[in-house]
Design a protein around this motif. Structure first.
Motif, mmCIF file in Angstrom:
data_model
loop_
_atom_site.group_PDB
_atom_site.id
_atom_site.type_symbol
_atom_site.label_atom_id
_atom_site.label_comp_id
_atom_site.label_asym_id
_atom_site.label_seq_id
_atom_site.Cartn_x
_atom_site.Cartn_y
_atom_site.Cartn_z
ATOM 1 N N ASN A 186 0.830 -1.209 0.000
ATOM 2 C CA ASN A 186 0.000 0.000 0.000
ATOM 3 C C ASN A 186 0.859 1.251 0.000
ATOM 4 N N PHE A 227 0.079 3.767 -2.916
ATOM 5 C CA PHE A 227 -0.579 5.065 -2.693
ATOM 6 C C PHE A 227 0.447 6.163 -2.490
ATOM 7 N N ASP A 265 4.760 6.246 5.506
ATOM 8 C CA ASP A 265 5.112 6.596 4.119
ATOM 9 C C ASP A 265 4.903 8.088 3.884
ATOM 10 N N GLY A 284 -1.776 10.065 1.775
ATOM 11 C CA GLY A 284 -2.445 10.271 3.069
ATOM 12 C C GLY A 284 -3.911 9.873 3.038
ATOM 13 N N ARG A 298 -12.827 0.943 -0.211
ATOM 14 C CA ARG A 298 -11.789 1.557 -1.045
ATOM 15 C C ARG A 298 -12.125 3.036 -1.182
ATOM 16 N N HIS A 314 -10.740 4.919 -3.694
ATOM 17 C CA HIS A 314 -10.479 5.376 -5.069
ATOM 18 C C HIS A 314 -11.038 4.388 -6.076
ATOM 19 N N THR A 374 -8.649 -4.449 -4.374
ATOM 20 C CA THR A 374 -9.887 -5.151 -4.075
ATOM 21 C C THR A 374 -10.529 -4.643 -2.796
ATOM 22 N N SER A 413 1.028 8.702 5.517
ATOM 23 C CA SER A 413 0.318 7.973 6.574
ATOM 24 C C SER A 413 1.304 7.159 7.401
HETATM 25 P P1 ADP Z 1 -6.729 -1.980 -1.915
HETATM 26 O O1 ADP Z 1 -5.363 -1.606 -1.649
HETATM 27 O O2 ADP Z 1 -6.902 -3.282 -2.540
HETATM 28 O O3 ADP Z 1 -7.558 -0.899 -2.435
HETATM 29 P P2 ADP Z 1 -6.782 -1.998 0.944
HETATM 30 O O4 ADP Z 1 -7.711 -2.635 1.890
HETATM 31 O O5 ADP Z 1 -5.366 -2.404 0.997
HETATM 32 O O6 ADP Z 1 -7.397 -2.214 -0.514
HETATM 33 O O7 ADP Z 1 -6.857 -0.450 1.138
HETATM 34 C C1 ADP Z 1 -8.101 0.184 1.286
HETATM 35 C C2 ADP Z 1 -7.978 1.603 0.903
HETATM 36 O O8 ADP Z 1 -7.244 2.334 1.888
HETATM 37 C C3 ADP Z 1 -7.259 1.838 -0.302
HETATM 38 O O9 ADP Z 1 -8.099 1.735 -1.458
HETATM 39 C C4 ADP Z 1 -6.728 3.257 -0.166
HETATM 40 O O10 ADP Z 1 -7.729 4.181 -0.559
HETATM 41 C C5 ADP Z 1 -6.495 3.368 1.286
HETATM 42 N N1 ADP Z 1 -5.085 3.152 1.569
HETATM 43 C C6 ADP Z 1 -4.520 2.025 1.981
HETATM 44 N N2 ADP Z 1 -3.196 2.190 2.220
HETATM 45 C C7 ADP Z 1 -2.929 3.507 1.975
HETATM 46 C C8 ADP Z 1 -1.742 4.332 2.039
HETATM 47 N N3 ADP Z 1 -0.551 3.837 2.424
HETATM 48 N N4 ADP Z 1 -1.855 5.657 1.721
HETATM 49 C C9 ADP Z 1 -3.049 6.155 1.334
HETATM 50 N N5 ADP Z 1 -4.190 5.447 1.281
HETATM 51 C C10 ADP Z 1 -4.129 4.114 1.556
#
Ligand code: ADP
Length: 662
Positions: A561, A565, A590, A594, A609, A611, A619, A647
């Motif tokens: 992630n 991101f 990271d 954010g 999610r 985005h 997913t 974050s």
């Molecule tokens: P995916 O990565 O498959 O979308 P996750 O459950 O890993 O699903 O993450 C859920 C959501 O949280 C992501 O779609 C994203 O919007 C947000 N997210 C996760 N990790 C980060 C990050 N390091 N920085 C910013 N947003 C994040």
């Protein structure tokens, strides 16, 4: 609270003992006081008679001694004395009237004889010269006749104490000797009679010391006449200042000290010892004597005004049987009164115990019963009392009632609570069951979906390979969508499957070196990281007890992630851990895009999610799986915003796993 056993030595016993002790003490003191007081009164009453008698004896003794003194002074003033010395100084003839010295001797001895006639207690009258030689002497003989001692029988007496003492005295002074025995043996004097010698100096008209006049007073006669007017019951004792008997009912005990024996009053009456040799002028009391208890009264007579050292002790004693009997009766009556007081005191104590200690014991018994859960408090008997005990009993009853009411309230509350708990437990169980069913369902569904999906996927692949470019352009586009959809579905199902596996399998716990795990992961992701110019910094990471596969997944998701991101700048990732009490707190930070505060909890839900798939692949299962893994290990996970944007994902893991993991 410490448990204290009730003592057998209760309040009642203590009150009784204290009262008994005080009672006994005051009774003993009172008895002693009454007894000694009445003894003094009795002794005073009985000793008065004796005291009067002793007083009479003392004054008679004194007056006789005074006679001796006065007579001595009288004789010292008789003219023949001066005549003798005038004549002897002038060759035997008095120059005044021509009388011879011999004539003056005759005249003086006539005067001496007259004195002896007048005073039957006088034994001898003498004129002794300054050199100590007897000049004129008249004696009373054994048969009572008077005898003028011839010149050739006159003696030298200078060595006698009464002679040289009297020669030293001034005019008008009289020397009185101690009382002793006249031990001069011989024809003319009566031997072994107690005497006092009264002597005074004589001087010439010019003041020259000529000699002394001496009268020997027969004290035996005086002792006979001074005995007081007591009854025949009274014994009369006379002693000198050392306690030696001068007069005693038994003749043999008189003057023992002069005869080589000692008979002392303190030997017969030890209680008198202190008085005889001490300073007190009088004595009265009951003393032990050879014939039993006697009432004794004694007084000291200082007969010589010049020499306070010479005194006699006059003692009179009467049997004390009657007195002792009266004292015994006083003692008995005092004891009887004491016994009555004691009995009354005991009755009072019994009453005190009844009114005070018993109700207290009742209350204390009730308190014990209440403490053991018995709430039936019955204060009927003592609750109506108007004293402190009644107040105590009533307050106690009120207190127990209040405790009772409070306990009932508590019981009702407890019941309510139990009911709520039960409901909670039931819905919890329901929830767990449906949760289990759900994950079971997800697992089964995704597992079972894999097979038909694989068919769809492979046949769609086949169609693509075989008919791409052979049908029209629309067909090619549709085939492309179908192939893409099948692949995404495959990925979704895979992730779902692995998510439900996390929940369905027990933890495979062992030592996990998290630093090694992270380094291994980074090696696999190296290419991917280099493509985006990423830099990962690893801080100190511990070894903990955990499921290695799950920990690897956890870090894979979070690092993935952090790369995915990222913002415009190349990713900077920092992974570290610090120890808090019994947990390790890990962080993966990271500098990416954010997360808005309102979504910081939502992102951990499954399929959540932020985005669209077109912008960021995914997913929405990754963080849900992370949460599940951390919680299964007994920790928590949350996200914070980093200070410079980006974050920080933080999660805690225990250093050791409990026996039964959650
Ligand atoms: P995916 O990565 O498959 O979308 P996750 O459950 O890993 O699903 O993450 C859920 C959501 O949280 C992501 O779609 C994203 O919007 C947000 N997210 C996760 N990790 C980060 C990050 N390091 N920085 C910013 N947003 C994040």
């Amino acid at each position: 609270m410490k448990r204290i056993e009730p003592s057998a030595f209760g309040l009642a016993t203590k009150i009784a003992l204290a009262a008994g002790f005080i009672g006994l003490l005051s009774i003993v003191a009172l008895t002693a006081y009454i007894y000694s007081g009445s003894r003094d009164i009795l002794i005073e009453r009985d000793s008065e008679r004796l005291a009067r008698s002793v007083e009479v004896s003392a004054s008679r003794f004194n007056s006789r001694i005074e006679f001796g003194r006065q007579d001595t002074l009288l004789l010292a003033r008789t003219p023949p004395i001066l005549g003798i010395f005038r004549a002897s100084a002038r060759g035997g003839v008095d120059p005044l009237d021509g009388s011879t010295e011999r004539l003056w001797h005759d005249r003086l001895s006539t005067i001496f004889a007259g004195m002896l006639e007048a005073r039957p207690e006088y034994m001898q009258v003498r004129l002794i010269g300054a050199g100590g030689r007897e000049i004129v002497r008249v004696d009373r003989l054994r048969d009572g006749t008077l005898f003028r001692v011839p010149d050739n029988a006159l003696q030298q007496k200078i060595s006698r104490p009464y002679v040289h003492n009297a020669l030293k005295m001034a005019k008008g002074e009289v020397y009185l000797s101690r009382i002793d025995l006249n031990q001069e043996h011989g024809r003319i004097e009566v031997p072994n009679r107690p005497v006092i010698r009264a002597a005074t100096p004589v001087f010439s008209e010019a003041g020259e010391l000529l000699g002394i006049i001496v009268i020997n007073v027969d004290m035996g006669r005086i002792f006979d006449i001074i005995e007081g007017p007591g009854s025949s019951q009274i014994d009369f004792y006379l002693t000198n200042q050392d306690g030696d008997y001068l007069d005693h009912p038994e003749v043999g005990k008189r003057f023992g000290f002069e005869l080589g024996r000692r008979y002392l009053i303190q030997a017969e009456f030890p209680a008198l010892k202190g008085f005889v040799t001490g300073k007190a002028p009088e004595f009265a009391g009951i003393v032990n004597g050879p014939a039993g208890k006697v009432l004794a009264v004694a007084t000291k007579v200082h007969y010589d005004p010049n020499d306070t050292g010479h005194y006699v002790v006059i003692s009179e004693m009467s049997p004390a049987d009657e007195l002792a009997a009266s004292m015994a009766s006083v003692r008995n009556r005092a004891a009887l009164a004491a016994a009555v007081v004691l009995v009354l005191g005991l009755v009072a104590v019994a009453w005190l115990v009844k009114v005070l200690s018993r109700p207290l014991k009742e209350i204390s018994d009730m308190a014990v019963a209440v403490a053991h859960g018995d709430r039936r408090v019955d204060i009927q008997r003592i609750g109506t009392r108007r004293d402190e005990v009644g107040v105590l009993a009533r307050s106690f009853e009120t207190m127990v009632e209040k405790v009772d009411a409070r306990e009932e309230e508590l019981a009702a509350e407890k019941q309510k609570l139990e009911k709520a708990n039960e409901m909670l437990a039931r819905s919890n169980a329901k929830l767990t069951r449906s949760n289990q069913e759900l994950t079971q369902f997800a697992y089964v569904a995704s597992h079972d979906l894999q097979e038909p999906l694989r068919m769809v996927d492979s046949y769609m692949g086949l169609i693509e390979r075989r008919y791409k470019g052979k049908l029209d352009a629309d067909a090619d586009e549709f085939i492309g969508y179908a192939v893409d959809g099948a692949r995404r579905m495959k990925r979704l199902i895979n992730e779902l499957l692995s998510y439900s596996r996390v929940s369905n399998r027990p933890l495979n716990v062992r030592q996990v070196d998290t630093r090694a795990t992270v380094e291994g992961l980074l090696a696999m992701l190296r290419e991917q990281i280099e493509q985006v110019d990423g830099v990962v910094h690893i801080g100190s990471l511990p070894t903990i007890e955990a499921d290695a596969g799950q920990i690897e997944r956890l870090f894979t998701n979070l690092i993935g992630n952090a790369i995915k991101f990222r913002g415009n700048a190349p990713p900077r990732i920092r992974i570290s851990a610090k120890q808090t009490r019994d947990m390790w707190e890990f962080s993966v930070a990271d500098n990416g895009i954010g997360i808005e505060p309102e979504f910081r909890e939502k992102i951990f839900e499954i399929f959540a999610r932020l985005h669209s798939r077109e912008i960021y692949e995914g997913t929405g299962i990754g963080l849900a799986a992370c949460k599940r893994i951390v919680e299964l290990h007994g920790g928590t996970i949350w996200v914070e915003s980093a200070p410079n944007g980006g974050s920080i994902f933080r999660f805690t893991l225990p250093e050791q796993q409990d026996e039964e993991p959650v």
